[in-house]
Design a protein around this motif. Sequence first.
Motif, PDB file in Angstrom:
ATOM      1  N   ASP A 242       0.849  -1.187   0.000  1.00  0.00           N
ATOM      2  CA  ASP A 242       0.000   0.000   0.000  1.00  0.00           C
ATOM      3  C   ASP A 242       0.888   1.241   0.000  1.00  0.00           C
ATOM      4  N   VAL A 243       0.699   2.084  -1.004  1.00  0.00           N
ATOM      5  CA  VAL A 243       1.533   3.268  -1.172  1.00  0.00           C
ATOM      6  C   VAL A 243       0.750   4.501  -0.740  1.00  0.00           C
ATOM      7  N   ASP A 244       1.336   5.292   0.157  1.00  0.00           N
ATOM      8  CA  ASP A 244       0.733   6.563   0.558  1.00  0.00           C
ATOM      9  C   ASP A 244       1.066   7.579  -0.528  1.00  0.00           C
ATOM     10  N   THR A 245       0.230   7.599  -1.557  1.00  0.00           N
ATOM     11  CA  THR A 245       0.491   8.446  -2.723  1.00  0.00           C
ATOM     12  C   THR A 245       0.588   9.916  -2.338  1.00  0.00           C
ATOM     13  N   ALA A 246      -0.293  10.359  -1.448  1.00  0.00           N
ATOM     14  CA  ALA A 246      -0.303  11.777  -1.067  1.00  0.00           C
ATOM     15  C   ALA A 246       1.017  12.175  -0.426  1.00  0.00           C
ATOM     16  N   ALA A 247       1.557  11.323   0.461  1.00  0.00           N
ATOM     17  CA  ALA A 247       2.818  11.652   1.128  1.00  0.00           C
ATOM     18  C   ALA A 247       3.970  11.715   0.135  1.00  0.00           C
ATOM     19  N   LEU A 248       4.002  10.782  -0.811  1.00  0.00           N
ATOM     20  CA  LEU A 248       5.077  10.795  -1.801  1.00  0.00           C
ATOM     21  C   LEU A 248       4.970  12.008  -2.718  1.00  0.00           C
ATOM     22  N   LEU A 249       3.747  12.392  -3.085  1.00  0.00           N
ATOM     23  CA  LEU A 249       3.578  13.573  -3.925  1.00  0.00           C
ATOM     24  C   LEU A 249       3.986  14.839  -3.182  1.00  0.00           C
ATOM     25  N   ASP A 250       3.657  14.887  -1.901  1.00  0.00           N
ATOM     26  CA  ASP A 250       4.082  16.036  -1.097  1.00  0.00           C
ATOM     27  C   ASP A 250       5.606  16.110  -1.028  1.00  0.00           C
ATOM     28  N   LEU A 251       6.244  14.948  -0.851  1.00  0.00           N
ATOM     29  CA  LEU A 251       7.701  14.916  -0.810  1.00  0.00           C
ATOM     30  C   LEU A 251       8.288  15.381  -2.138  1.00  0.00           C
ATOM     31  N   ALA A 252       7.739  14.898  -3.247  1.00  0.00           N
ATOM     32  CA  ALA A 252       8.229  15.296  -4.566  1.00  0.00           C
ATOM     33  C   ALA A 252       8.071  16.803  -4.767  1.00  0.00           C
ATOM     34  N   ARG A 253       6.935  17.351  -4.324  1.00  0.00           N
ATOM     35  CA  ARG A 253       6.711  18.801  -4.443  1.00  0.00           C
ATOM     36  C   ARG A 253       7.736  19.582  -3.638  1.00  0.00           C
ATOM     37  N   ASP A 254       7.973  19.131  -2.395  1.00  0.00           N
ATOM     38  CA  ASP A 254       8.920  19.851  -1.543  1.00  0.00           C
ATOM     39  C   ASP A 254      10.333  19.786  -2.112  1.00  0.00           C
ATOM     40  N   ALA A 255      10.706  18.622  -2.646  1.00  0.00           N
ATOM     41  CA  ALA A 255      12.044  18.496  -3.234  1.00  0.00           C
ATOM     42  C   ALA A 255      12.178  19.365  -4.477  1.00  0.00           C
ATOM     43  N   ALA A 256      11.121  19.418  -5.287  1.00  0.00           N
ATOM     44  CA  ALA A 256      11.167  20.227  -6.505  1.00  0.00           C
ATOM     45  C   ALA A 256      11.257  21.713  -6.186  1.00  0.00           C
ATOM     46  N   HIS A 257      10.472  22.167  -5.197  1.00  0.00           N
ATOM     47  CA  HIS A 257      10.427  23.593  -4.875  1.00  0.00           C
ATOM     48  C   HIS A 257      11.608  24.030  -4.009  1.00  0.00           C
ATOM     49  N   GLY A 258      12.006  23.153  -3.071  1.00  0.00           N
ATOM     50  CA  GLY A 258      13.034  23.542  -2.124  1.00  0.00           C
ATOM     51  C   GLY A 258      14.449  23.275  -2.595  1.00  0.00           C
ATOM     52  N   VAL A 259      14.607  22.390  -3.575  1.00  0.00           N
ATOM     53  CA  VAL A 259      15.946  22.046  -4.057  1.00  0.00           C
ATOM     54  C   VAL A 259      16.053  22.381  -5.545  1.00  0.00           C
ATOM     55  N   ALA A 260      15.506  21.516  -6.385  1.00  0.00           N
ATOM     56  CA  ALA A 260      15.486  21.729  -7.837  1.00  0.00           C
ATOM     57  C   ALA A 260      14.490  20.739  -8.428  1.00  0.00           C
ATOM     58  N   ARG A 261      13.911  21.072  -9.566  1.00  0.00           N
ATOM     59  CA  ARG A 261      12.870  20.215 -10.133  1.00  0.00           C
ATOM     60  C   ARG A 261      13.329  18.767 -10.356  1.00  0.00           C
ATOM     61  N   PRO A 262      14.544  18.539 -10.864  1.00  0.00           N
ATOM     62  CA  PRO A 262      14.955  17.137 -11.047  1.00  0.00           C
ATOM     63  C   PRO A 262      15.108  16.378  -9.732  1.00  0.00           C
ATOM     64  N   ALA A 263      15.126  17.091  -8.604  1.00  0.00           N
ATOM     65  CA  ALA A 263      15.266  16.408  -7.319  1.00  0.00           C
ATOM     66  C   ALA A 263      14.026  15.590  -6.978  1.00  0.00           C
ATOM     67  N   ALA A 264      12.873  15.932  -7.549  1.00  0.00           N
ATOM     68  CA  ALA A 264      11.625  15.254  -7.189  1.00  0.00           C
ATOM     69  C   ALA A 264      11.656  13.764  -7.534  1.00  0.00           C
ATOM     70  N   PRO A 265      11.863  13.376  -8.799  1.00  0.00           N
ATOM     71  CA  PRO A 265      11.867  11.938  -9.096  1.00  0.00           C
ATOM     72  C   PRO A 265      13.046  11.207  -8.464  1.00  0.00           C
ATOM     73  N   LEU A 266      14.195  11.871  -8.393  1.00  0.00           N
ATOM     74  CA  LEU A 266      15.354  11.211  -7.803  1.00  0.00           C
ATOM     75  C   LEU A 266      15.150  10.950  -6.314  1.00  0.00           C
ATOM     76  N   THR A 267      14.526  11.900  -5.624  1.00  0.00           N
ATOM     77  CA  THR A 267      14.295  11.738  -4.191  1.00  0.00           C
ATOM     78  C   THR A 267      13.311  10.603  -3.917  1.00  0.00           C
ATOM     79  N   THR A 268      12.221  10.560  -4.666  1.00  0.00           N
ATOM     80  CA  THR A 268      11.254   9.495  -4.440  1.00  0.00           C
ATOM     81  C   THR A 268      11.855   8.129  -4.768  1.00  0.00           C
ATOM     82  N   PHE A 269      12.718   8.069  -5.770  1.00  0.00           N
ATOM     83  CA  PHE A 269      13.409   6.807  -6.065  1.00  0.00           C
ATOM     84  C   PHE A 269      14.267   6.387  -4.878  1.00  0.00           C
ATOM     85  N   LEU A 270      15.045   7.327  -4.337  1.00  0.00           N
ATOM     86  CA  LEU A 270      15.935   7.005  -3.221  1.00  0.00           C
ATOM     87  C   LEU A 270      15.137   6.588  -1.983  1.00  0.00           C
TER      88      LEU A 270
END
Length: 303
Positions: A242-270
């Motif tokens: 079971d994947v908490d989609t909302a939490a992962l999307l929030d994480l991707a948003r924060d990584a994209a806005h707070g770091v850089a856009r390519p950080a979003a997919p890389l962070t969720t992968f890690l």
Amino acid sequence: MILAGGAARRLGGVDKPALRVGGRALLDRVLDACRGAGRTVVVGPRRPTVRPVRWAREEPPGGGPVAAVDAGVRQTTAPLVLVLSADLPFLTPETVRALLDGIEGAGGGHGTEGVRATGGSQATEGTDATVGIQATGGVQGIEGTVLIDSDGREQPLVAAYRAEPLRREIALLATEHGGLGGLPLRLLVSELALARLQHPTASFDCDTWEDITTARARIREHGHVLDEWIAAVKAELGIDLDVDTAALLDLARDAAHGVARPAAPLTTFLVGYAAAQKGGGPEELAAATEKAAALAARWAEEQ
């Protein structure tokens, strides 16, 4: 049991169970909906499937749905049997559970689709959609639960039955007609005491190319596409989590806005990789997501 031996004449004779909707074969989508079964029997020609199944063939091959049900029920001693066609793109585990509950006289409580029983069983309503069970003859005498489509028609290939009444009616038909080949399914179920489960979409089947196009378009609608994609990815990768989609999307948003856009997919992968190293369960995934989200917040604060 899943019946997958039809000729698909309105589709030009193609292998209909292998046609893909949302990147997954129709048969695999049905197999996913009934993954909690103790044994799964597919009646039809062998083909690749997303999980192991037991194969059976009707006699004669292509002999129709009654012969196929007979072949399937011979493969099990289970008291309750799901009978499903192989072309139901919108069937869900919750609907399958509701069909079984309809026989046992138990209501809902199995996810977002509730059950409202009007034939003497407990009433429960879900949050997203309400399905209704109407029992005939009282719950104690129920021999099956059949889905009712949006036009009020019974769909005996989206149903749960007690196995012994099925065997009884099969034996009577074989004696009366000298065999089962070519008999319509209504002859098999017409004498059964059935509860009726109302559901707006689960009985949608794919008999024509227009149906296939409709199904492929519907899963890409805004309200469905993410859930459909996540389900397809999990099935493709063999992940039952079971994947908490909302939490992962929030994480991707924060990584994209707070770091850089390519950080979003890389962070969720890690995060997924880290969770897998810790055992790969929901708790590990939640912990890794929380740590990465906190790191993204600290990173953003320094700007």
